[in-house]
Scaffold this active site. Structure first.
Site, PDB file in Angstrom:
ATOM      1  N   GLY A  46     -53.662 -48.340  35.163  1.00 17.69           N
ATOM      2  CA  GLY A  46     -54.144 -47.631  33.987  1.00 17.69           C
ATOM      3  C   GLY A  46     -53.511 -46.255  33.928  1.00 17.69           C
ATOM      4  CD  GLN A  51     -53.424 -40.394  34.819  1.00 17.61           C
ATOM      5  OE1 GLN A  51     -53.735 -41.419  34.223  1.00 17.61           O
ATOM      6  NE2 GLN A  51     -53.313 -40.361  36.132  1.00 17.61           N
ATOM      7  CB  CYS A  94     -56.071 -40.866  40.635  1.00 17.36           C
ATOM      8  SG  CYS A  94     -55.666 -40.109  39.050  1.00 17.36           S
ATOM      9  CG  LEU A  95     -50.820 -43.762  38.752  1.00 12.83           C
ATOM     10  CD1 LEU A  95     -50.262 -44.230  37.420  1.00 12.83           C
ATOM     11  CD2 LEU A  95     -49.993 -44.326  39.896  1.00 12.83           C
ATOM     12  CG  HIS A 136     -59.931 -43.786  37.224  1.00 10.88           C
ATOM     13  ND1 HIS A 136     -59.965 -43.535  38.584  1.00 10.88           N
ATOM     14  CD2 HIS A 136     -58.801 -43.184  36.765  1.00 10.88           C
ATOM     15  CE1 HIS A 136     -58.897 -42.817  38.921  1.00 10.88           C
ATOM     16  NE2 HIS A 136     -58.177 -42.595  37.833  1.00 10.88           N
ATOM     17  CD  GLU A 137     -56.840 -44.659  33.704  1.00 10.64           C
ATOM     18  OE1 GLU A 137     -56.435 -43.547  33.334  1.00 10.64           O
ATOM     19  OE2 GLU A 137     -56.534 -45.156  34.806  1.00 10.64           O
ATOM     20  CG  HIS A 140     -57.558 -39.457  33.905  1.00 16.40           C
ATOM     21  ND1 HIS A 140     -57.191 -38.406  34.718  1.00 16.40           N
ATOM     22  CD2 HIS A 140     -57.322 -40.579  34.630  1.00 16.40           C
ATOM     23  CE1 HIS A 140     -56.761 -38.886  35.890  1.00 16.40           C
ATOM     24  NE2 HIS A 140     -56.842 -40.203  35.869  1.00 16.40           N
TER      25      HIS A 140
HETATM   26 NI    NI Z   1     -56.400 -41.504  37.452  1.00 18.49          NI
END
Ligand code: NI
Length: 184
Positions: A46, A51, A94-95, A136-137, A140
């Protein structure tokens, strides 16, 4: 279509509250293409637009297993309209926080309203990994990171580590390629 740089903590933009998408036009579709390219390359399951530095309420996702065909999903202006009382625990990554994983407790299932890429209103009830990933997204989009759901002690430790790394590399910490459970 381009692979874009993924912002890493302590980058302040990650704490911005993203704005509603007002028009689904060609530039927005190009951004979606960039997000998928960046997400698949990372690899992650995701990605929120912020991000890659775009403060828009826009998410790309693909929670298909490695053996399954691709299942790309786009969520525009997603909104959680219902959450279950029962919870589930998942080890998240998380990226934007490479190579750090911690268990997070969230509602097990949610109902989400959103627009699809054609601007059509959609509603989805999600459970399992899809539910976790969506929460989670969507976090963000509100400037919230999964480390905000863990203990302050652990959060302070990870923030300290990344601040130190950012200082060392002049803020240019490369993304890591390997782990499979980076959520996004
Ligand atoms: Ni993340």
């Amino acid at each position: 279509m381009a692979i874009r740089d993924i912002l890493i903590i302590p980058e302040k933009k990650l704490r911005l509250k993203s704005e509603l998408v007002k028009t689904i036009d060609k530039p927005l579709r190009a951004l979606v293409d960039d997000m998928f390219a960046t997400m698949y390359e990372a690899p992650g399951i995701g990605l929120a637009a912020i991000q890659i530095g775009e403060p828009l309420r826009l998410i790309t996702m693909d929670v298909a297993g490695k053996e399954e065909p691709k299942d790309p999903r786009v969520f525009i202006n997603p909104e959680i309209v219902w959450s279950s009382d029962d919870t589930s625990t998942y080890e998240e990554g998380c990226l934007s926080i490479p190579e750090y994983y911690e268990e997070v407790v969230r509602p097990a299932s949610i109902k989400v309203k959103f627009l699809d890429i054609d601007g059509k209103e959609q509603e989805l009830t999600a459970e399992g990994l899809l539910s976790t990933c969506l929460q989670h997204e969507i976090d963000h989009l509100n400037g919230v990171l999964f480390i905000d759901h863990i203990s302050k002690l652990k959060r302070d430790m990870v923030m300290k580590k990344f601040k130190k790394a950012a200082k060392k590399s002049g803020g240019d910490l490369a993304n890591d390629k390997e782990p499979s459970h980076h959520i996004g």
